[in-house]
Design a protein around this motif. Structure first.
Motif, PDB file in Angstrom:
ATOM      1  N   MET A 102      39.699  -5.929  12.237  1.00  0.00           N
ATOM      2  CA  MET A 102      39.253  -5.814  10.843  1.00  0.00           C
ATOM      3  C   MET A 102      40.380  -5.245   9.961  1.00  0.00           C
ATOM      4  SD  MET A 102      35.407  -4.529  11.761  1.00  0.00           S
ATOM      5  CE  MET A 102      34.728  -4.588  10.112  1.00  0.00           C
ATOM      6  N   ALA A 143      42.904  -8.030   9.606  1.00  0.00           N
ATOM      7  CA  ALA A 143      42.504  -9.075   8.660  1.00  0.00           C
ATOM      8  C   ALA A 143      42.788  -8.613   7.225  1.00  0.00           C
ATOM      9  CB  ALA A 143      41.021  -9.404   8.832  1.00  0.00           C
ATOM     10  N   LEU A 144      42.476  -7.354   6.961  1.00  0.00           N
ATOM     11  CA  LEU A 144      42.755  -6.804   5.634  1.00  0.00           C
ATOM     12  C   LEU A 144      44.260  -6.830   5.368  1.00  0.00           C
ATOM     13  CD1 LEU A 144      41.862  -5.320   3.056  1.00  0.00           C
ATOM     14  CD2 LEU A 144      41.946  -3.179   4.361  1.00  0.00           C
ATOM     15  N   GLU A 181      45.592 -10.220   4.474  1.00  0.00           N
ATOM     16  CA  GLU A 181      45.250 -10.571   3.094  1.00  0.00           C
ATOM     17  C   GLU A 181      46.143  -9.810   2.104  1.00  0.00           C
ATOM     18  OE1 GLU A 181      43.389 -13.010   2.358  1.00  0.00           O
ATOM     19  OE2 GLU A 181      43.144 -12.714   0.190  1.00  0.00           O
ATOM     20  N   ASN A 192      35.487  -9.837   2.126  1.00  0.00           N
ATOM     21  CA  ASN A 192      34.475 -10.047   3.153  1.00  0.00           C
ATOM     22  C   ASN A 192      35.174 -10.352   4.487  1.00  0.00           C
ATOM     23  OD1 ASN A 192      32.146 -10.578   4.530  1.00  0.00           O
ATOM     24  ND2 ASN A 192      31.840 -12.623   3.640  1.00  0.00           N
ATOM     25  N   ILE A 193      35.180  -9.361   5.381  1.00  0.00           N
ATOM     26  CA  ILE A 193      35.795  -9.553   6.700  1.00  0.00           C
ATOM     27  C   ILE A 193      34.688  -9.806   7.712  1.00  0.00           C
ATOM     28  CG2 ILE A 193      37.184  -8.476   8.532  1.00  0.00           C
ATOM     29  CD1 ILE A 193      38.379  -6.669   6.309  1.00  0.00           C
ATOM     30  N   GLN A 194      34.809 -10.896   8.445  1.00  0.00           N
ATOM     31  CA  GLN A 194      33.761 -11.239   9.410  1.00  0.00           C
ATOM     32  C   GLN A 194      34.354 -11.425  10.800  1.00  0.00           C
ATOM     33  OE1 GLN A 194      30.502 -11.620   9.035  1.00  0.00           O
ATOM     34  NE2 GLN A 194      30.315 -11.484   6.816  1.00  0.00           N
ATOM     35  N   VAL A 227      38.166 -14.407  13.611  1.00  0.00           N
ATOM     36  CA  VAL A 227      38.222 -13.384  12.568  1.00  0.00           C
ATOM     37  C   VAL A 227      38.431 -14.063  11.221  1.00  0.00           C
ATOM     38  CG1 VAL A 227      39.369 -11.257  11.831  1.00  0.00           C
ATOM     39  CG2 VAL A 227      39.291 -11.844  14.268  1.00  0.00           C
ATOM     40  N   TRP A 228      37.622 -13.674  10.243  1.00  0.00           N
ATOM     41  CA  TRP A 228      37.680 -14.302   8.929  1.00  0.00           C
ATOM     42  C   TRP A 228      37.965 -13.256   7.849  1.00  0.00           C
ATOM     43  CZ3 TRP A 228      36.754 -19.623   8.595  1.00  0.00           C
ATOM     44  CH2 TRP A 228      36.271 -20.210   9.770  1.00  0.00           C
ATOM     45  N   ALA A 229      38.837 -13.632   6.901  1.00  0.00           N
ATOM     46  CA  ALA A 229      39.051 -12.826   5.701  1.00  0.00           C
ATOM     47  C   ALA A 229      38.620 -13.719   4.557  1.00  0.00           C
ATOM     48  CB  ALA A 229      40.516 -12.445   5.555  1.00  0.00           C
ATOM     49  N   VAL A 247      35.736   0.174   5.618  1.00  0.00           N
ATOM     50  CA  VAL A 247      35.693  -0.523   6.914  1.00  0.00           C
ATOM     51  C   VAL A 247      34.760   0.194   7.897  1.00  0.00           C
ATOM     52  CG1 VAL A 247      37.098  -1.338   8.861  1.00  0.00           C
ATOM     53  CG2 VAL A 247      37.987  -1.537   6.536  1.00  0.00           C
TER      54      VAL A 247
END
Ligand code: DC
Length: 224
Positions: free
Chosen positions: A34, A37-38, A41, A63-65, A77-79, A110
């Protein structure tokens, strides 16, 4: 049951946590992913990772998934709507993630999300502050450690597998720096919870460590 696995980079957290989760049929949450991912970005937007205000603002809105599959497998992992699964393992992310994860505003955003995930059911979560901050009431807390040389060796195998050329001495130096930064930061430093069981994985195989953690879980279940 909630299982917290903490420790420094390269101690084997994600490998062990993923296998323990698969063996128990629990959800695995990779909290480092997480922060990564941040960071991906932040870099994509050409922001300064040291800018606490801007990065914290992004942490609150992004939105972190994690695609949280029960029973292992690759966790995507999605940003926002971008799949950053591969990108977050790039060296440039390694070099900037500690700074991004050190801001108070980032951590509150987070950690709040992680506490929500922990509340949903059986979970194995790995990170730096899981036993101390995210799941202080975890049923099983493990703190993994290993020598810097061994951790650098593991990281280099991983990087070589993914096609990067590596310099072992430089990797060891980066690990030392990251340990120092993560352990001495003001907010939520990397620290063993007083009730965590410490396992030195330097000379242990993955299977041996997994078995030790599963034994702790079984003992806990049996009420010991
Ligand atoms: O476990 P990892 O290498 O993917 O973690 C990446 C960075 O994120 C690490 O330098 C410290 C930070 N981190 C953190 O501060 N708290 C966590 N719970 C997990 C990771």
């Amino acid at each position: 049951m909630k299982v917290a696995i903490d420790g420094p980079a390269g101690a084997g957290k994600s490998t062990i946590a993923r296998r323990v989760a698969a063996a128990l049929g629990y959800v695995y949450v990779d909290t480092g992913a997480m922060y990564r991912a941040l960071t991906a970005e932040v870099l994509r937007r050409n922001m300064d990772p040291a800018d606490a205000t801007a990065v914290s603002e992004l942490a609150r809105s992004l939105n972190i998934q994690l695609d949280r599959e029960a029973g292992g497998g690759t966790q995507r992992v999605w940003a926002a709507d971008r799949d950053v699964t591969e990108e977050i393992r790039e060296p440039v992310v390694n070099q900037n993630v500690s700074m991004v994860a050190s801001h108070q505003g980032v951590r509150s955003a987070v950690v709040a999300q992680q506490k929500g995930m922990a509340a949903q059911g059986n979970v194995v979560m790995d990170g730096r502050d899981i036993g101390t901050t995210v799941m202080p009431n975890a049923d099983v807390k493990v703190f993994l450690k290993a020598s810097v040389t061994e951790r650098a060796r593991r990281r280099s195998l991983d990087l070589v597998r993914r096609g990067y050329s590596v310099n072992l001495a430089q990797l060891a130096e980066e690990i030392r720096e990251r340990d120092m930064f993560d352990s001495t930061r003001r907010v939520s430093p990397l620290r063993r919870a007083s009730d965590a069981v410490e396992i030195d994985t330097t000379h242990l195989t993955v299977e041996e460590v997994v078995d030790m953690v599963l034994l702790l879980c079984r003992n806990r279940e049996a009420g010991e």
